[in-house]
Write a protein that holds these residues in place. Structure first.
Motif, PDB file in Angstrom:
ATOM      1  N   UNK A  25       0.837  -1.200   0.000  1.00  0.00           N
ATOM      2  CA  UNK A  25       0.000   0.000   0.000  1.00  0.00           C
ATOM      3  C   UNK A  25       0.873   1.252   0.000  1.00  0.00           C
ATOM      4  N   UNK A  26       0.341   2.301  -0.572  1.00  0.00           N
ATOM      5  CA  UNK A  26       1.030   3.588  -0.592  1.00  0.00           C
ATOM      6  C   UNK A  26       0.067   4.679  -0.144  1.00  0.00           C
ATOM      7  N   UNK A  27       0.441   5.567   0.797  1.00  0.00           N
ATOM      8  CA  UNK A  27       1.695   5.515   1.568  1.00  0.00           C
ATOM      9  C   UNK A  27       1.603   4.473   2.684  1.00  0.00           C
ATOM     10  N   UNK A  28       2.640   3.689   2.854  1.00  0.00           N
ATOM     11  CA  UNK A  28       2.622   2.574   3.790  1.00  0.00           C
ATOM     12  C   UNK A  28       2.449   3.003   5.250  1.00  0.00           C
ATOM     13  N   UNK A  29       3.184   4.038   5.735  1.00  0.00           N
ATOM     14  CA  UNK A  29       2.998   4.443   7.147  1.00  0.00           C
ATOM     15  C   UNK A  29       1.564   4.825   7.467  1.00  0.00           C
ATOM     16  N   UNK A  30       0.936   5.565   6.567  1.00  0.00           N
ATOM     17  CA  UNK A  30      -0.458   5.958   6.807  1.00  0.00           C
ATOM     18  C   UNK A  30      -1.359   4.729   6.847  1.00  0.00           C
ATOM     19  N   UNK A  31      -1.129   3.767   5.954  1.00  0.00           N
ATOM     20  CA  UNK A  31      -1.965   2.570   5.912  1.00  0.00           C
ATOM     21  C   UNK A  31      -1.896   1.822   7.240  1.00  0.00           C
ATOM     22  N   UNK A  36      -0.910   2.931  10.134  1.00  0.00           N
ATOM     23  CA  UNK A  36      -1.467   3.743  11.214  1.00  0.00           C
ATOM     24  C   UNK A  36      -2.981   3.576  11.251  1.00  0.00           C
ATOM     25  N   UNK A  37      -3.618   3.630  10.090  1.00  0.00           N
ATOM     26  CA  UNK A  37      -5.061   3.435  10.030  1.00  0.00           C
ATOM     27  C   UNK A  37      -5.434   2.018  10.448  1.00  0.00           C
ATOM     28  N   UNK A  38      -4.625   1.038  10.064  1.00  0.00           N
ATOM     29  CA  UNK A  38      -4.893  -0.349  10.456  1.00  0.00           C
ATOM     30  C   UNK A  38      -4.856  -0.493  11.972  1.00  0.00           C
ATOM     31  N   UNK A  39      -3.858   0.110  12.614  1.00  0.00           N
ATOM     32  CA  UNK A  39      -3.756   0.022  14.063  1.00  0.00           C
ATOM     33  C   UNK A  39      -4.914   0.692  14.768  1.00  0.00           C
ATOM     34  N   UNK A  40      -5.296   1.890  14.307  1.00  0.00           N
ATOM     35  CA  UNK A  40      -6.377   2.637  14.950  1.00  0.00           C
ATOM     36  C   UNK A  40      -7.707   1.910  14.785  1.00  0.00           C
TER      37      UNK A  40
END
Length: 465
Positions: A301-307, A309-313
């Motif tokens: 996924x792009x952007x990976x950090x945002x993905x 972060x959303x997965x964790x939340x």
């Protein structure tokens, strides 16, 4: 009067679902059909969740409680509108095409299917054993006594026939219907599930519409709602159709999110995963599969950090949503169908001799039984054809979800202590019903590369995702 009360309960679920959609998706503009379909499905899960939480603190479902839920949702709409924004339905006008007349047979089949399911549901009260002994029985109990006062009920081993530790979404969905009616009515009590079935038809149409021309969208929707196994179970008062429609929502929005969707898609996937968990025991496996799929495909996924972060939340939010049920269920005796208790290497290896029989049954009921409307053959054929035309990434995500789901069901049959032949005969078609929406979406995404939507430029761009 009873039909008016039933309609009011459906309206309540739709409104609560729309408020949730605004919470998840904010100012996003979504197609009108999608807003209608997903609002109904969200509300069909949210209202039972709320009734369950209220029951934990001693509140029985009643008309006053339903009015309170409506007023609370109405009050939440103003701050949502002011600070987050509300979802505005988008109506995209497209020019008529020469093939639009092909919509008429599909539309007729969809209307006939909904009529057939409703006629079967309202002709008889609860007649399926599971509907009577598990879902309907608990709905009657919860409509009279809150969970907080039912300690002896849930620890009475003579009531084991009702599967005391089963998830409670469908009983509370039905108890809410009883509350709206002001009485226990086994016939009209199935209206909540019929509401989900009708929203499912709209939802499938909205899911496929950005991918294909109108005539093809109608045909795919008709296939999804008119399959004999769907007509068989949609109006019987069991939890199988609700699980199928909630899993359709989680699979679609998880796939959209992975291939580049919005944060709203992530929240919708998470909520529908929670709804699966709270609907049937199989929902636990489906929620875990969704989490694994998101983590596995998230690396691309792009952007990976945002993905991530959303997965964790969203994962934490899902756990928080389910925590009251998890804590409550942990306190119950697990005296039957405790599949996690049998999940160990010794049991799996000791039962590997079941594998040929199980694979043969899956093959027979997926590819040689017309009850699925041949959706399995269509999905597999379209996916293989898509190999020649670079099938979309979404089709492969859905294919992974489907394989994982079928593998989880196969594993459950391997470790069960129950007599295998009878269990397979009674349950396998219903398990395949749960997976049917994923096959429908695989078919749609796969043929979207072969039969692109040229009705308008915006839809064509969406199909390329």
């Amino acid at each position: 009067m009873p039909l008016l009360c039933t309609a009011a309960y459906g309206g309540l679920m739709f409104f609560v679902g729309y408020v949730l959609l605004c919470l998840f998706a904010g100012r996003e503009r979504r197609p009108l059909c999608e807003v209608c379909g997903v609002s109904g499905l969200l509300g069909g899960a949210a209202v039972p969740f709320i009734l369950f939480w209220l029951s934990l603190v001693g509140v029985v479902p009643s008309r006053a409680v339903l009015v309170f839920i409506f007023l609370a949702a109405l009050a939440a709409l103003y701050p949502l509108h002011r600070f987050r924004g509300i979802v505005k339905p988008a109506w995209t006008a497209t020019r008529p095409t020469k093939s639009d007349w092909l919509l008429l047979p599909s539309l007729a089949l969809i209307v006939w299917s909904i009529y057939t399911v409703a006629a079967l549901a309202y002709k008889y009260p609860l007649i399926e054993w599971d509907a009577v002994s598990t879902w309907g029985f608990k709905a009657k109990v919860f409509s009279l006594t809150p969970i907080s006062g039912l300690h002896d009920f849930f620890h009475d081993y003579s009531l084991n026939f009702s599967h005391l530790d089963y998830p409670l979404l469908v009983p509370f969905l039905t108890a809410g219907e009883y509350a709206a009616l002001g009485e226990v009515n086994d016939t009209l009590g199935k209206s909540g599930i019929l509401f989900l079935y009708g929203c499912y038809a709209i939802f499938i149409y909205a899911s496929v519409r950005p991918l294909l021309p109108r005539c093809a969208v109608g045909a795919v929707t008709a296939l999804a709602v008119s399959a004999p196994m769907v007509l068989r179970w949609a109006g019987q008062g069991t939890a199988d159709m609700p699980l199928a429609v909630f899993y359709a929502g989680s699979a679609l929005y998880l796939t959209r999110w992975i291939v580049g969707g919005t944060t709203g898609d992530a929240w919708l996937a998470a909520f529908f995963s929670a709804a699966c968990f709270f609907t049937k025991n199989e929902g636990l496996a489906l929620a875990v599969i969704n989490l694994i799929t998101a983590a596995a495909f998230g690396w691309a996924a792009r952007p990976r950090p945002r993905f991530f972060r959303e997965l964790g939340i969203t994962s934490l939010a899902t756990l928080f949503l389910l925590l009251p049920w998890i804590i409550f269920r942990h306190s119950l005796p697990h005296i039957d169908e405790n599949y996690p208790g049998h999940l160990n290497l010794a049991t799996i290896t000791g039962n590997l001799n079941r594998l040929p029989y199980l694979l043969d049954r899956f093959n027979e009921w997926m590819f040689h039984d017309p009850d699925s409307n041949y959706i399995w053959q269509l999905a597999l054929g379209a996916l293989l054809l898509g190999l020649c035309t670079r099938a979309s990434a979404a089709a492969w995500v859905l294919f992974f979800l489907l394989l994982a789901q079928l593998a989880a069901y196969l594993l459950a049959y391997l470790i069960t202590p129950m007599p295998l032949g009878d269990l397979v005969f009674v349950t396998m078609k219903r398990l395949l019903l749960h997976a049917l929406p994923a096959a429908v979406l695989i078919f749609a995404y796969s043929i979207s590369k072969i039969l692109p939507n040229c009705d308008n430029a915006a839809s064509t761009a969406a199909a390329k995702s």
